[in-house]
Design a protein around this motif. Sequence first.
Motif, PDB file in Angstrom:
ATOM      1  N   ALA A  16       0.843  -1.196   0.000  1.00  0.00           N
ATOM      2  CA  ALA A  16       0.000   0.000   0.000  1.00  0.00           C
ATOM      3  C   ALA A  16       0.877   1.245   0.000  1.00  0.00           C
ATOM      4  O   ALA A  16       1.879   1.315   0.720  1.00  0.00           O
ATOM      5  CB  ALA A  16      -0.896  -0.002   1.229  1.00  0.00           C
ATOM      6  N   TYR A  20      -4.312   1.469   4.420  1.00  0.00           N
ATOM      7  CA  TYR A  20      -5.576   1.154   5.106  1.00  0.00           C
ATOM      8  C   TYR A  20      -5.229   0.915   6.566  1.00  0.00           C
ATOM      9  O   TYR A  20      -4.436   0.038   6.881  1.00  0.00           O
ATOM     10  CB  TYR A  20      -6.174  -0.083   4.418  1.00  0.00           C
ATOM     11  N   SER A 106      -0.966 -12.255   4.204  1.00  0.00           N
ATOM     12  CA  SER A 106      -2.406 -12.528   4.246  1.00  0.00           C
ATOM     13  C   SER A 106      -3.058 -12.015   2.956  1.00  0.00           C
ATOM     14  O   SER A 106      -4.023 -12.592   2.476  1.00  0.00           O
ATOM     15  CB  SER A 106      -3.051 -11.881   5.466  1.00  0.00           C
ATOM     16  N   GLY A 144      -8.465  -7.467   4.793  1.00  0.00           N
ATOM     17  CA  GLY A 144      -8.804  -6.263   4.036  1.00  0.00           C
ATOM     18  C   GLY A 144      -7.896  -6.044   2.834  1.00  0.00           C
ATOM     19  O   GLY A 144      -8.357  -5.921   1.692  1.00  0.00           O
ATOM     20  N   ARG A 148      -7.157  -5.994  -2.664  1.00  0.00           N
ATOM     21  CA  ARG A 148      -6.422  -5.207  -3.664  1.00  0.00           C
ATOM     22  C   ARG A 148      -5.495  -6.070  -4.520  1.00  0.00           C
ATOM     23  O   ARG A 148      -5.014  -5.622  -5.556  1.00  0.00           O
ATOM     24  CB  ARG A 148      -5.607  -4.100  -2.973  1.00  0.00           C
TER      25      ARG A 148
HETATM   26  O1  PMV Z   1      -5.185  -6.505   5.522  1.00  0.00           O
HETATM   27  P1  PMV Z   1      -4.738  -6.356   6.923  1.00  0.00           P
HETATM   28  O2  PMV Z   1      -5.863  -6.468   7.906  1.00  0.00           O
HETATM   29  O3  PMV Z   1      -3.592  -7.292   7.236  1.00  0.00           O
HETATM   30  O4  PMV Z   1      -4.170  -4.867   7.115  1.00  0.00           O
HETATM   31  C1  PMV Z   1      -3.079  -4.400   6.381  1.00  0.00           C
HETATM   32  C2  PMV Z   1      -2.730  -3.039   6.794  1.00  0.00           C
HETATM   33  C3  PMV Z   1      -1.447  -2.502   6.179  1.00  0.00           C
HETATM   34  O5  PMV Z   1      -0.730  -3.519   5.524  1.00  0.00           O
HETATM   35  C4  PMV Z   1      -0.576  -1.929   7.265  1.00  0.00           C
HETATM   36  C5  PMV Z   1      -1.773  -1.373   5.215  1.00  0.00           C
HETATM   37  C6  PMV Z   1      -2.374  -1.768   3.901  1.00  0.00           C
HETATM   38  O6  PMV Z   1      -3.185  -0.976   3.395  1.00  0.00           O
HETATM   39  O7  PMV Z   1      -2.029  -2.813   3.344  1.00  0.00           O
END
Ligand code: PMV
Length: 342
Positions: A16, A20, A106, A144, A148
Motif C-alpha cells: 500500500a 488502510y 495474508s 482487508g 487489492r
Molecule cells: O489486511 P490487513 O488487515 O492485514 O491490514 C493491512 C494493513 C497494512 O498492511 C498496514 C496497510 C495496507 O493498506 O495494506
Amino acid sequence: MEKTGIIGWISPSNIAIVKYWGKFKHQIPMNPSLSFTLDSSFTKTILQYKQGSGKIQFLYEGQTKPEFEDKVIRFIKKLNLSFLEEFDLIIDSENTFPHSAGIASSASSMSALTLCITEMEQRVVGEIDNFKQLASLRARIGSGSACRSIFSRASVWGQIIQFNNTSNLYAVDWSDKLHQEFRMVDDWIFLVNQSQKKISSSLGHELMNEHPYRYARIDQANKNILELIKALEIGDWGKFILICEEEALSLHALMMSSNPGYCLLEPESLRIINMIRDFREQTGLPVCFTIDAGPNIHMLFPTLIRNSVQSWLDTYFQDYIKENKIITDHIGDGPSKILSIL
Ligand code: PMV
C-alpha cells in the motif's frame, strides 16, 4: 455439476502507498487505500475438491499447520457459500516469501484462496458475472488488504466520493490510470527481521477505534489518496515520494500513539530509511521507502534506474546480499490461474 476437480492460482502480495489502517464492522475500511500489486512475492494455492460433507483440510507447504487451518476454515465459513457443503476440500498453499513479517502474506494467501473458491463456484454452480469484483469482495472478508491483490499493477479500495466506481466492499483496478512513469516500478524489500510480529494488524486496526488521532488520520488519508491519484496520473515522482513516505511514517506513528502504544520499527529499519534518503539527496534519483506493518523496508523506484540502485546496494549492503535478505520485486500483472483439472 462437476463432482471433483483441482484448481490452482497464484496471487501476489501488494504494497500500500496510501495505507488502510482502521476498520468498521465487516471489514469496511475507515479510509480508502491505494496499492501496487507485486510480482514475485506470491502465494500458490491448490484446491482439490470432491463430493463430500463440507470437510476442509489445509496444508501449508504440504504439511498440516493448525493455526493457519483455523484461520482458513473461519474465513471459508464466513463466506457462507452453500454449495461448499456438498464437497470436501483439501487446500495446499505455499509462499515465495516469509509469512507474518509485515509483507502482507495474508493479502496473497487470502486472495489466492478466494480465487480458487470463486473459480470452483463458477465450475460447479455456473458462470459468474463479474468474477474479479466478486473475488475481491470475498478476499476482503479474509483480510482487508487482500481485496487489492486481485488486480494488476495498482488498485484502489475504499470509497472516494470523487470517483464513483470506488467501493468500500471491493477494490477496483487502477492500472489504466497510471502514467508511463509508473508502469514499471521496482519494490526491493530489506528483510530487517523475518520473525512473527509481536502485534497483529487486527489488533492495530482495533486500536484505531479509540485513537486520539483517528479523525485526523481519516482526513489525512482522504487528502493523500487524491494527491497520489493525481501524481500517478501525471507521472510526478516528486509528489509520489512525499506522499509515500508520509504515509509510511504516519502508519507507524499511529501505532506508537495508540493506547497501548507499540513500535514495530527497529533501529536497523531507521538506518535503512536514512540511507535511502541520503542516496536520494546525493544523487537526485527518485528512490523512496514505504513500510508495511512490520520492521521491513520497501524501497520503491522506477525500474529504469535499477542499475544505479544495484551499485548502491553493492557498496553499502553486502551483508544483506550475502545473507539473501533482499527481495527484489516489482509491480506485476496480478494473479494467474496455474491449474485447472476436472
Ligand atoms: O489486511 P490487513 O488487515 O492485514 O491490514 C493491512 C494493513 C497494512 O498492511 C498496514 C496497510 C495496507 O493498506 O495494506
